[in-house]
Design a protein around this motif. Sequence first.
Motif, PDB file in Angstrom:
ATOM      1  N   THR A 256      -4.440   8.242   6.435  1.00  0.00           N
ATOM      2  CA  THR A 256      -5.126   6.943   6.387  1.00  0.00           C
ATOM      3  C   THR A 256      -6.368   6.448   7.482  1.00  0.00           C
ATOM      4  OG1 THR A 256      -3.533   5.650   7.301  1.00  0.00           O
ATOM      5  CG2 THR A 256      -3.565   5.849   4.854  1.00  0.00           C
TER       6      THR A 256
ATOM      7  N   HIS B 296      -4.676  -5.512   1.391  1.00  0.00           N
ATOM      8  CA  HIS B 296      -4.327  -3.968   1.580  1.00  0.00           C
ATOM      9  C   HIS B 296      -5.413  -3.071   0.954  1.00  0.00           C
ATOM     10  CE1 HIS B 296      -2.158  -3.198  -1.941  1.00  0.00           C
ATOM     11  NE2 HIS B 296      -1.734  -4.443  -2.066  1.00  0.00           N
ATOM     12  N   ARG B 297      -5.450  -1.944   1.597  1.00  0.00           N
ATOM     13  CA  ARG B 297      -6.220  -0.904   0.677  1.00  0.00           C
ATOM     14  C   ARG B 297      -5.459  -0.371  -0.147  1.00  0.00           C
ATOM     15  NH1 ARG B 297      -8.246   3.387   5.064  1.00  0.00           N
ATOM     16  NH2 ARG B 297      -7.622   2.295   7.071  1.00  0.00           N
TER      17      ARG B 297
ATOM     18  N   SER C 192      -3.443  -1.410   6.785  1.00  0.00           N
ATOM     19  CA  SER C 192      -2.745  -0.505   5.691  1.00  0.00           C
ATOM     20  C   SER C 192      -2.736   1.050   6.452  1.00  0.00           C
ATOM     21  CB  SER C 192      -3.634  -0.219   4.422  1.00  0.00           C
ATOM     22  OG  SER C 192      -4.005  -1.603   3.954  1.00  0.00           O
TER      23      SER C 192
ATOM     24  N   GLU D 276       0.986  -1.319   0.060  1.00  0.00           N
ATOM     25  CA  GLU D 276      -0.065  -0.040   0.099  1.00  0.00           C
ATOM     26  C   GLU D 276       0.924   1.276  -0.097  1.00  0.00           C
ATOM     27  OE1 GLU D 276       0.197  -2.338   2.317  1.00  0.00           O
ATOM     28  OE2 GLU D 276       0.371  -1.328   4.417  1.00  0.00           O
TER      29      GLU D 276
END
Lengths: 391, 199
Positions: free
Chosen positions: A362, B149-150, A383, A222
């Motif tokens: 995030t 995961h994002r 993430s 990510e």
Amino acid sequence: MRALVWHGKEDIRCDTVTDPEIEHPRDAIVKVTSCAICGSDLHLFHNFIPAMLPGDVMGHEMMGEVVEVGPDAKGKLKKGDRVVVPFTIICGECDQCKRGNFSVCQRSNRKKDIADKVFGHTTAGLFGYTHLTGGYPGGQAEYLRVPFADTTHIKVPDGIPDEKLLFLGDIFPTGWQAAVQCDIQPTDTVAIWGCGPVGQMAIRSAVLLGAQQVIAIDHLPERLEMAEAGGAITINFDEENVVERLNDLTDEEGPHKCIDAVGLESHVSPSMPDTVYDRAKQMLGVESDRPHILREMIYVCRPGGVISVPGVYGGLVDKIPMGVLMNKGLTIRTGQTHVNRWTDDLLRRIEEGQIDPSFVITHTVGLEEGPEMYKVFRDKQDSCVKVVLKP
Amino acid sequence: MTAHISNIARSKGDPKVIRSGPSSMGAADRLAKALGWFSIGLGLTELLAAGRIANALNMQGKESLVRAYGVRELGHGIVSLSPDKHLGLWSRVAGDGLDIATLMTAFRHDNPKRDNVGIALAAVLGVTVLDVIGAQAVSARHSRPQGRHRSYRDRSGFPQGLQSARGGARDFQTPADMRAAAPLAAVSDRAPQERARAH
């Protein structure tokens, strides 16, 4: 008030603490509207930076509204002013401040005697950090006392959300200074180790400053995606040999400029035996930092190149190839960020829409969730790249 | 308590802890910490009182082995107290296996101290259960789920787009104290005379 308080290794608590008070005529009290967890907070979380004490309030990236002003700060600040607070406390009057070397202000460290002994010469006082830099309570709290407030602030206009401005206090100018001190030329390849928040800002800064090629190195997908979105070519060190790939991308010449946005806690992997060696020594207390990135940068950097180190180091490192560094004629530039030296220019770039630093956020949570978010950020769960706290 | 003692290092206007709230340490972390310190304590005991331990188990002549296990325990403790605590706890589980195997060699009917060996075995088995629980809990708490995961592909940070951002800050003048040394200035497009003057 509530604040995130350091109680020991990996033990951050959301405590009820007494409110800060004005102590000096140049102080001000700021009601914190947003604050963030920084990568360097994790070094404190792991107790790798010496001289933390149980009861220390964490946090050095914060902004808010001025609610009380000491008499000597009144010409520059007033109640209701909206300010970002830089992590470096600056007097604005000493020789270093006059030169723009704010992070080595000679007067703002209230524990100067200890710093003189440990560092040779004192550096600036820092918020929410070790007692070597003053042990000033930090801004992961509802209220913050700002010493030397007439100089230690960045006034910001209304109408721009906190999220766009908050990082003027640390990671944005830190990434910017990392790139600036590379003196980037239009023909340069800039390699950046670490795609955490500072690495992401360094990538954007290198792109803005016109590097021909920006290469970002990490292993979390990510973060590599975010780096790529910002204009970097990415190297996943779990999948590729960093040195070989960097040489491939630079016609075997190596990058002109290298930026270490990792610091003292480089990733440990059996595929990089020196990292295991460093970790073992660190556990035994005979080496404080894991300098794998420094070794790799010195090895791969083009002769005559520049190594820029915004990543935090805490103490002693081992097996630095000084002979390679010397023979290749490399220049190393380091230092905590001279935040206020850059913020007028960076604020203008935000206002003009050239960059929006909020891309890195995030997670946004309340202060009471802060302790858990330290764990999430440290373990790179969900993430997580950057956590903003709303007191 | 320590937070209150450390107030002597604070000034009058600094915030001081009144009441402690939720911690970043979970139950698994606290168990790991306790087991880490237990390892340190046991390791020191095995190092410093190897003879007495060997006597109590009727394992005379094995003092060096007990001391070696003491060093091993210290290692487990150091790793269990570090951020890599999961490695420390799993290494403790492996060490428990070694301890059990060693004690089994002394758990013979002809050993006059068989009862002591039995007590030691029971203790090690109990601690093994704690170690396995702790190791599993710490691994689960701190692991990063694999594969998911994002996506951050849309997070350039450049509201006007990446292409317009490239070189967008070329108006910035590098301060004199941060300019690069001469060798790399030579790769720029400037004429040699200019390069010489610039540096």
